[in-house]
Design an enzyme around this catalytic site. Structure first.
Site, mmCIF file in Angstrom:
data_model
loop_
_atom_site.group_PDB
_atom_site.id
_atom_site.type_symbol
_atom_site.label_atom_id
_atom_site.label_comp_id
_atom_site.label_asym_id
_atom_site.label_seq_id
_atom_site.Cartn_x
_atom_site.Cartn_y
_atom_site.Cartn_z
ATOM 1 N N ILE A 1 0.874 -1.183 0.000
ATOM 2 C CA ILE A 1 0.000 0.000 0.000
ATOM 3 C C ILE A 1 0.911 1.233 0.000
ATOM 4 C CG2 ILE A 1 -1.797 1.267 1.279
ATOM 5 C CD1 ILE A 1 -2.781 -1.374 0.133
ATOM 6 N N HIS B 1 -3.275 -12.362 7.390
ATOM 7 C CA HIS B 1 -2.173 -13.191 6.906
ATOM 8 C C HIS B 1 -2.400 -14.622 7.399
ATOM 9 C CE1 HIS B 1 1.854 -13.911 5.388
ATOM 10 N NE2 HIS B 1 2.063 -14.657 6.463
ATOM 11 N N ASN C 1 -4.991 -5.985 7.475
ATOM 12 C CA ASN C 1 -4.657 -7.090 6.560
ATOM 13 C C ASN C 1 -4.804 -8.401 7.321
ATOM 14 O OD1 ASN C 1 -3.637 -8.415 4.207
ATOM 15 N ND2 ASN C 1 -1.648 -8.605 5.233
HETATM 16 C C1 GRF Z 1 -6.060 -15.518 2.414
HETATM 17 O O1 GRF Z 1 -5.436 -16.717 2.772
HETATM 18 C C2 GRF Z 1 -5.459 -14.373 3.191
HETATM 19 O O2 GRF Z 1 -4.957 -14.738 4.445
HETATM 20 C C3 GRF Z 1 -4.326 -13.921 2.324
HETATM 21 O O3 GRF Z 1 -4.790 -14.111 0.996
HETATM 22 C C4 GRF Z 1 -5.775 -15.140 0.977
HETATM 23 C C5 GRF Z 1 -6.968 -14.553 0.292
HETATM 24 O O4 GRF Z 1 -7.956 -15.527 0.038
HETATM 25 N N1 GRF Z 1 -3.938 -12.571 2.613
HETATM 26 P P1 GRF Z 1 -9.354 -15.080 -0.552
HETATM 27 O O5 GRF Z 1 -9.095 -14.311 -1.844
HETATM 28 O O6 GRF Z 1 -10.016 -14.219 0.468
HETATM 29 O O7 GRF Z 1 -10.114 -16.342 -0.812
#
Ligand code: GRF
Length: 199
Positions: free
Chosen positions: A90, A106, A104
């Site tokens: 960002i 993770h 965010n």
């Molecule tokens: C998720 O595992 C999230 O933790 C990571 O990217 C993935 C996104 O999955 N940042 P989705 O597009 O929400 O299905």
């Protein structure tokens, strides 16, 4: 007034879907509302999910210095930004303008297994290779460094013997869908309280 939330997503958008469904509820629509889904990828399935839910969508160039994204967020009077499968950094001017108001998620227990290039299957492969018996979900505030902003919430998920990266990813993803909307709700409540205090 509900917090006006923008979701940035460039992937399949399953977390976006969980967030939309969470706030599509009579007791929660007063707390937050997804008013915009924006992506740097015009072909992101997340944009289709947004359109299906009648949420406005926007496309922006991730190579821009943030001016485009910031203008879009301000045009939609966004209070809070949520990254859900958005992989680019960002830009500092957006981080500054939305300081402490960008979250965010993770798919591991930060600060381990995070940082630039650590996304998708790579995260889960690294966890399995490390021999750790647990991984998890982290929600954090976004700052200028990848995956290094203050941690808001974490949830543990076991690594089972014989797990593949896909198996672990699926177990973690189902927890993300529960944790992320609830953490967003909590942060939105705090923002609402803060805005009432500062009036
Ligand atoms: C998720 O595992 C999230 O933790 C990571 O990217 C993935 C996104 O999955 N940042 P989705 O597009 O929400 O299905």
């Amino acid at each position: 007034m509900p917090s006006r939330v923008a979701v940035l997503a460039s992937g399949r958008g399953s977390n976006l879907q969980a967030i939309i469904e969470h706030f599509d509820n009579i007791s929660r629509e007063r707390i937050a509302k997804v008013v915009l889904v924006a992506s740097n990828r015009a072909d992101s399935p997340a944009l289709i999910r947004a359109a299906t839910a009648s949420i406005d969508i926007a496309h922006f160039d991730a190579a821009d210095d943030g001016t485009q994204l910031l203008e879009t967020l301000q045009r939609f009077r966004v209070d809070m930004v949520v990254l859900a499968g958005y992989l680019k950094r960002i830009p500092p001017k957006v981080v500054q303008e939305y300081s402490s108001r960008i979250l965010n998620i993770h798919p591991a227990l930060l600060p381990d297994f995070g940082g630039e290039g650590m996304y998708g299957a790579r995260v889960h492969e690294a966890v399995i290779a490390s021999g750790k018996r647990e991984s998890g979900v982290t929600v954090h505030v976004v700052n200028d460094e990848y995956d290094r902003g203050p941690i808001v919430a974490q949830w543990r998920v076991p690594v089972e013997p014989g797990d593949t990266a896909d198996m672990l990813a699926a177990r973690i993803l189902s927890v993300e869908h529960v944790v992320y909307p609830r953490v967003i709700e909590m942060v939105a409540i705090l923002l609402n309280v803060e805005s009432k205090i500062s009036v």
